[in-house]
Write an enzyme that holds these catalytic residues in place. Structure first.
Site, PDB file in Angstrom:
ATOM      1  N   GLY A   1       0.813  -1.208   0.000  1.00  0.00           N
ATOM      2  CA  GLY A   1       0.000   0.000   0.000  1.00  0.00           C
ATOM      3  C   GLY A   1       0.847   1.259   0.000  1.00  0.00           C
ATOM      4  O   GLY A   1       0.655   2.154  -0.816  1.00  0.00           O
TER       5      GLY A   1
ATOM      6  N   MET B   1       4.731   3.147   2.086  1.00  0.00           N
ATOM      7  CA  MET B   1       5.924   2.914   2.892  1.00  0.00           C
ATOM      8  C   MET B   1       6.341   4.185   3.615  1.00  0.00           C
ATOM      9  O   MET B   1       6.408   5.260   3.006  1.00  0.00           O
ATOM     10  CB  MET B   1       7.038   2.392   1.969  1.00  0.00           C
ATOM     11  CG  MET B   1       8.345   2.120   2.674  1.00  0.00           C
ATOM     12  SD  MET B   1       8.162   0.794   3.913  1.00  0.00           S
ATOM     13  CE  MET B   1       9.370   1.334   5.096  1.00  0.00           C
ATOM     14  N   GLU B   2       6.668   3.998   4.885  1.00  0.00           N
ATOM     15  CA  GLU B   2       6.864   5.131   5.803  1.00  0.00           C
ATOM     16  C   GLU B   2       8.279   5.685   5.849  1.00  0.00           C
ATOM     17  O   GLU B   2       8.664   6.273   6.865  1.00  0.00           O
ATOM     18  CB  GLU B   2       6.468   4.671   7.217  1.00  0.00           C
ATOM     19  CG  GLU B   2       7.426   3.645   7.869  1.00  0.00           C
ATOM     20  CD  GLU B   2       7.008   2.187   7.734  1.00  0.00           C
ATOM     21  OE1 GLU B   2       6.252   1.865   6.788  1.00  0.00           O
ATOM     22  OE2 GLU B   2       7.443   1.371   8.557  1.00  0.00           O
TER      23      GLU B   2
ATOM     24  N   GLU C   1       0.890   5.906   7.517  1.00  0.00           N
ATOM     25  CA  GLU C   1       2.308   6.126   7.199  1.00  0.00           C
ATOM     26  C   GLU C   1       2.845   7.320   7.984  1.00  0.00           C
ATOM     27  O   GLU C   1       3.975   7.305   8.457  1.00  0.00           O
ATOM     28  CB  GLU C   1       2.514   6.333   5.693  1.00  0.00           C
ATOM     29  CG  GLU C   1       1.964   5.218   4.805  1.00  0.00           C
ATOM     30  CD  GLU C   1       2.371   3.823   5.217  1.00  0.00           C
ATOM     31  OE1 GLU C   1       3.469   3.643   5.781  1.00  0.00           O
ATOM     32  OE2 GLU C   1       1.576   2.885   4.995  1.00  0.00           O
TER      33      GLU C   1
HETATM   34  N1  PHE Z   1       5.674  -0.733   6.279  1.00  0.00           N
HETATM   35  C1  PHE Z   1       4.621  -0.530   5.328  1.00  0.00           C
HETATM   36  C2  PHE Z   1       3.406  -0.120   6.138  1.00  0.00           C
HETATM   37  O1  PHE Z   1       2.752  -0.868   6.761  1.00  0.00           O
HETATM   38  C3  PHE Z   1       4.256  -1.723   4.518  1.00  0.00           C
HETATM   39  C4  PHE Z   1       5.330  -2.219   3.617  1.00  0.00           C
HETATM   40  C5  PHE Z   1       6.079  -3.331   3.970  1.00  0.00           C
HETATM   41  C6  PHE Z   1       5.582  -1.594   2.423  1.00  0.00           C
HETATM   42  C7  PHE Z   1       7.058  -3.814   3.135  1.00  0.00           C
HETATM   43  C8  PHE Z   1       6.548  -2.083   1.585  1.00  0.00           C
HETATM   44  C9  PHE Z   1       7.287  -3.182   1.930  1.00  0.00           C
HETATM   45  O2  PHE Z   1       3.104   0.998   6.295  1.00  0.00           O
HETATM   46 ZN    ZN Z   2       2.654   0.155   8.597  1.00  0.00          ZN
END
Ligand code: PHE
Ligand code: ZN
Length: 882
Positions: free
Chosen positions: A267, A269-270, A304
């Site tokens: 979805g 990425m933070e 995010e």
């Molecule tokens: N860390 C992201 C989220 O939950 C998800 C994600 C994981 C995106 C791995 C890309 C790769 O907000």
């Molecule tokens: Zn997350």
């Protein structure tokens, strides 16, 4: 090729890193096929003396040159493979490495590391993508301060972004290239690194934080789509304000940026200061996005952003702690949405999602604890259990400790662990400390998989004026966990009196019940309520206070009573769902045995009363009229499932509902016609949801007027919500208007891939035998591409997950199609392929013939030569009999 690391990885084997990285200076020169990465990293031993050798992670890398403290390292002092850089005798002190690698972003079809989304260069480093950019100790407990210089052709990539604040930019003299230098003062793990280069337009806004700092906010998109970013920007500002008010958390850099890209595995990425989004979760306008899209955008933008504190400032020590950031951040985004919209409606939506995704996962071979103890491929643990059940566990802490102590615990967590890579134990300890509570048994929620089952039996003693509630819990066996210990289960309860009001809760033994919550900690407990002057109806697990399966001895009359009177809106909805589920399970069995489905007049009347209750929010009524999905019914049945019978039972109930309530459904449809312009707010969305639900039920009942109304609504709609709803209703009716409308839809929106995705999904989810061949044909359509995850998910994942009947065709061709697709996708994008093959995970629940076909399909994947670790891991676990 992937890392040939020693797998599986176990939590118990965790060791702190031998080497830490203080600073990482990256100089990335972008080029379509050969981008050059120069990384200067300063390493220092962690503690007293680090053992030789130093091993850095890599994946598919080509080393060009290597220097140690400025001097080229002789070839006999290191070993470089695509997947590892080993320095055999590193100095036992602080030193600097200069590593030069060349990577090919255009050939990166996995969308991990540095890749191209169309013409845009972007990165995705979580969980282990940074090692595809340069050699590095690619683990979250190594936190470094990054400075990133990016260089590119001005024409090809006029915009150059990275984490942190911009410190310099300019032309590269004597060339057509330019550069930008970004510095991020906050130490961070490599998975939060990001850079972007490309031709991007942006919308800009500002926000003054609670301590008075001015922050620039920018959302970058493909030029021409700026107007579609306004809702995301508005959501971002509301999220920033909310985090200040609800958690005291403020933003910490001069600028916060979001970039929307079309090719993305997840979805969003933070990445610190530079979130990268799947454009599906940014772009929205009334004409292109549905209410549901708006709601998801608001939630994901917030999610995010909230990671800035829960994930970035405080990150995870290792990937076993993934729920520390994800479960907590989902909890935070759910609370945000509840505050922005309707709390009851949000909760119902969240619980529906939890049941549909997480309960199913927990009941099958891929079940794992919220904090797994072992993994072979971390990419496969971005699951509903880690995210959604992880959020439920945080919510239970709040229910158990109360809102004040919960907030104190969060405050302590932010103070105590800021700048650290933390563990679940450290998080929970903060709550134990502020509340002087012993949370040892509570920790089982993190380590024991499986959905607890609670049986509640109530009985009233008219002579003694007491109400007795017997509670018993069991936790089913899951892979690797044959027997379980009893858990801490907080049950919000009410005893509802005849007039619909809650009776006071008083226990005979004098024990008080704090804020209406009884906590079950033993395998079985009995509660005896005193001074109960009339026979009550027990309302249990209000607001879904614990993520459990609850069975009660409530009669149908009791459930209808709760549906009409419970003070807890969630349980009013839940009572109707329970009634419907009981009926659907019975009818599935009856239909399978060639019997007849029974009709439940009481349920139909209760739903009618809900529809006509003017006090209820339309969004709530729409949810009440939405009967459990096929996958939910199948999960409830649990074994020997015949998806055709499930479908038939559900179809019959929808038809009965549409027939029985036809007059009020038509009335409400007309009454809810909007007059003003479309606005994506919750109230308007609720009215549209109810109106469209009415229409859909009328069509399900085969009312010919419903088809013509839908055809008219499709044409006349001034917004995507109503247009899509009408098309979706038509798509479920085998009428001539259907093909015409589908054709019209494509010709209207052929240039807009995110809208064409909706068209693909609709066609993939039609429950008729022709669908499989239609889906296959659509894979050849010019609108479709296996290289774009959104296209694949909209067509193929939708077929496998949202069309239970056709995916589970008795002839097994649905399974074969998925397996063929998985095998074709796997060499290109293993993460996407692994998610798709998971659609087969619950094969053991099926009736024997389908079970055999699904197992054979999984065996065919298992037998394929050279599977990715991602697909191999899923298939092995799915086939293992524990
Ligand atoms: N860390 C992201 C989220 O939950 C998800 C994600 C994981 C995106 C791995 C890309 C790769 O907000
Ligand atoms: Zn997350």
């Amino acid at each position: 090729m992937r890392t040939e690391e020693a797998r599986p990885v176990r939590l118990e084997d965790y060791r702190p890193p031998d080497w830490l990285v203080e600073t990482a200076e990256l100089d990335v020169s972008l080029h379509p096929a050969a981008s050059r990465v120069r990384a200067a990293i300063t390493l220092r031993p962690n503690g007293n003396g680090a053992p030789a050798p130093l091993v850095l992670d890599g994946e598919a890398l080509n080393l060009v040159s290597l220097k140690l403290d400025g001097v080229a390292l002789p070839p006999d002092q290191f070993v470089a493979t695509p997947n590892r850089l080993t320095i055999t005798q590193p100095p036992q002190r602080r030193f600097r490495l200069d590593i030069e690698t060349v990577i090919d972003p255009s050939a990166n079809t996995q969308l991990s590391g540095l890749y191209r989304s169309g013409a845009i260069y972007c990165t995705q480093c979580e969980a282990e993508g940074f090692r595809r950019i340069t050699y590095f100790p690619d683990r979250p407990d190594v936190m470094a301060v990054y400075t990133t210089r990016i260089e590119a052709e001005k024409g090809e990539a006029p915009v150059l972004l990275a984490n942190g604040n911009l410190v310099a930019s300019g032309n590269v003299p004597g060339t057509t290239r330019h550069f930008a230098v970004w510095h991020d003062p906050f130490p961070k793990p490599s998975y939060l690194f990001a850079l972007v280069g490309g031709e991007l337009a942006c919308v800009e806004d500002r926000l003054r934080t609670m301590s008075g700092c001015e922050v620039t906010l920018r959302i970058y998109v493909e030029p021409g789509k700026e107007q579609r970013c306004l809702y995301a920007m508005d959501s971002l500002k509301r999220a920033m304000r909310w985090d200040e008010a609800a958690f005291g958390r403020e933003y910490d850099l001069d600028i916060f940026m979001i970039v929307a890209v079309s090719n993305f595995n997840m979805g969003a990425m933070e990445n610190k200061g530079l979130n990268i989004f799947n454009d599906k979760y940014i772009l929205a306008s009334p004409e292109t996005a549905t209410d549901n899209d708006f709601e998801r955008i608001e939630a994901i933008v917030a999610h995010e952003y909230f990671h800035n504190w829960t994930g970035n400032r405080i990150t995870c020590r290792d990937w076993f702690q993934l729920c520390l950031k994800e479960g907590l951040t989902v909890f935070r985004d759910e609370e945000f949405s509840a505050d922005q919209r309707s709390r009851a409606v949000e909760r119902i939506g969240d619980v529906r999602g939890l049941r549909t995704h997480q309960f199913v996962e927990d009941a099958g071979p891929l079940a794992h604890p919220v904090r797994p103890a072992v993994y072979r491929e971390i990419n496969n643990f971005y699951t509903a259990t880690v995210y959604e059940k992880g959020a439920e566990v945080v919510r239970m802490l709040k229910v158990l400790l109360g809102p004040e102590n919960f907030r104190k615990g969060m405050d302590l967590y932010f103070i105590r662990h800021d700048g650290q890579a933390a563990t679940v134990e450290q998080f929970v300890q903060c709550f134990a400390d502020v509340a002087s509570a012993d949370l040892t048994q509570f920790m089982l929620w993190y380590s024991q998989a499986g959905t607890p089952e609670v049986v509640a039996t109530g009985s009233y003693d008219a002579a003694a004026k007491t109400y007795r509630l017997d509670l018993a819990q069991t936790i089913p066996a899951t892979p690797g966990q044959p027997s379980k210990a009893p858990m801490v289960i907080p049950l919000a309860v009410g005893l509802v009196g005849r007039d619909g009001r809650d009776l006071p809760l008083k226990l005979v033994n004098g024990r008080t019940i704090e804020h209406g919550v009884v906590t079950l900690t033993k395998p079985a407990e009995s509660l005896l309520f005193a001074d109960v002057h009339e026979p009550p109806v027990a309302s249990l697990n209000r607001g879904f206070s614990a993520p459990i399966k609850l069975s009660t001895n409530l009669s149908s009359d009791d459930l209808r009573f709760l549906a009409a009177h419970d003070a807890d809106a969630f349980n009013r909805w839940e009572a109707l769902q329970t009634l419907a589920t009981r009926l659907l399970v019975d009818n599935t069995a009856a239909l399978r045995a060639n019997g007849a489905a029974r009709e439940d007049r009481g349920l139909l009347d209760a739903l009618g009363a809900t529809l006509n209750d003017g006090q209820l929010e339309p969004a709530f009524v729409a949810l009440a009229l939405t009967i459990p999905g096929e996958a939910d019914i199948a999960r409830e049945i649990g074994r020997d499932v015949d998806p055709d019978a499930v479908f038939a039972a559900r179809t019959a109930l929808r038809a009965a509902l549409g027939k029985h309530l036809a007059a009020p459904l038509f009335d409400h449809y007309h009454r809810l016609t909007e007059s003003g312009p479309y606005r994506p707010d919750a109230a308007g969305a609720g009215r549209r949801a109810l109106r469209n639900t009415c229409l859909d039920l009328l069509a399900a009942a085969g009312r010919p007027e419903a088809v013509s109304i839908a055809a008219r609504q499709y044409q006349a709609a001034d917004n995507m919500t109503d247009r899509m709803a009408a098309l979706s209703t038509l798509s479920l009716c085998d009428v001539p208007q259907r093909a015409a409308a589908l054709e019209d839809f494509y010709s209207r929106y052929a240039d807009d891939p995110l809208i064409v995705d909706k068209w693909l999904t609709l066609q993939a989810t039609i429950p008729e035998p022709a669908t499989l061949d239609r889906v296959k044909a659509l894979t050849e359509h010019r609108a479709f591409s296996f290289a774009n995850p959104n296209r694949v998910r909209s067509l193929i994942h939708a077929f496998a997950l949202a069309n239970q009947k056709e995916f589970n065709r008795a002839d097994g061709r649905g399974y074969d199609f998925i397996v063929d697709t998985v095998l074709a996708l796997d060499p290109k994008n293993p993460q996407l392929a692994a998610r798709l093959v998971s659609a087969l995970r619950n094969w053991r629940m099926l009736e024997p013939m389908r079970r055999g076909r699904a197992e054979a399909a999984l065996q065919r994947v298992a037998a394929a030569p050279s599977l990715s670790p991602d697909v191999d891991d899923i298939v092995q676990r799915a086939l293992t009999q524990d």
